[in-house]
Design an enzyme around this catalytic site. Structure first.
Site, short mmCIF file in Angstrom:
data_model
loop_
_atom_site.label_atom_id
_atom_site.label_comp_id
_atom_site.label_asym_id
_atom_site.label_seq_id
_atom_site.Cartn_x
_atom_site.Cartn_y
_atom_site.Cartn_z
N ASP A 11 0.86 -1.16 0.00
CA ASP A 11 0.00 0.00 0.00
C ASP A 11 0.91 1.23 0.00
O ASP A 11 2.11 1.12 0.27
CB ASP A 11 -0.88 -0.03 1.25
CG ASP A 11 -1.64 1.25 1.47
OD1 ASP A 11 -2.39 1.66 0.57
OD2 ASP A 11 -1.45 1.87 2.54
N ASP A 13 -0.24 5.22 0.81
CA ASP A 13 -0.52 6.19 1.87
C ASP A 13 -0.63 5.50 3.22
O ASP A 13 -1.44 4.59 3.40
CB ASP A 13 -1.83 6.93 1.56
CG ASP A 13 -1.71 7.85 0.36
OD1 ASP A 13 -0.75 8.63 0.32
OD2 ASP A 13 -2.57 7.78 -0.53
#
Length: 227
Positions: A11, A13
């Site tokens: 991922d 953010d």
């Protein structure tokens, strides 16, 4: 004995970069655009990882579709403006992130990828600012997939690389990331420095780490447990 190829999907953010300030500021701009009261900061950060259209629906369920669309546009405009003003400082890498990416990237049996709620435009700008263009072999973005926790991003990454679910792991900071991994039949490793509390991740993740320096060893333990 030759080790099989392993796919490590990150991922972005809250996992690779700390974009909290710009996310909150841009979400404020989104709510201001439609004159709707701004939710609590914790509520806003709790939806990080979802695609923007889904996030706006959850944060302001009483508004019309046209309002949600206006909010998405305002958010994107604000985020682009902040990134242009601040450059790499807009979303700094978390401590140790680059060193671990470099270390994992030279292992012949590891393929690195990204599964993010960011748009293609947003991810390209981020990678340019941190010189990450050549690090990942597969990059799955919100433009082409349903929002997390739908497994589409992981399934597409596995199809692109030819790696099966048991040799795929998702590294993320939200429950959505871990649910996405599980739905795809892959493993999930949570990170404790992101937007969802570590205790929330533990019931969904195979492991939860507290620093990037722990990731290589955690991956080794994961693969060893499968032999």
């Amino acid at each position: 004995m030759t080790r099989p190829l392993r796919l490590i999907l990150f991922d972005v953010d809250g996992t690779l970069v700390d974009s909290q300030a710009d996310i909150v500021a841009s979400m404020q701009a989104a709510f201001d655009a439609v004159g709707h009261p701004f939710p609590a900061r914790e509520t806003v950060l709790g939806i990080v990882g979802l695609s923007l259209d889904v996030a706006m629906t959850r944060l302001a369920p009483g508004l019309a579709v046209r309002d949600h669309d206006q909010m998405v546009a305002a958010y994107k405009d604000s985020y682009v403006r902040l990134r242009a003003e601040k450059g790499a400082a807009s979303s700094p890498l978390f401590p140790g992130a680059r060193a671990v990416l470099d270390a994992l990237g030279v292992q012949e049996d590891y393929l690195l990828g990204v599964a993010t709620g960011k748009s293609r435009r947003g991810l390209d700008a981020l990678f340019d600012s941190h010189d990450l263009r050549d690090v990942f072999v597969t990059e799955q973005v919100a433009d082409h997939h349903p929002s997390k926790p739908h497994p589409s991003m992981v399934m597409a990454a596995m199809a692109e690389t030819g790696v099966d679910p048991q040799n795929t792991v998702v590294i993320g900071d939200t429950v959505f990331d871990m649910q996405m991994a599980r739905a795809a039949g892959a493993h999930g490793i949570g990170v404790g420095w992101g937007y969802h509390p570590a205790e929330d991740l533990r019931s969904h993740a195979r492991h939860v780490i507290d620093g990037f320096d722990q990731l290589p060893g955690c991956l080794d333990e994961l693969w060893e447990s499968m032999t």
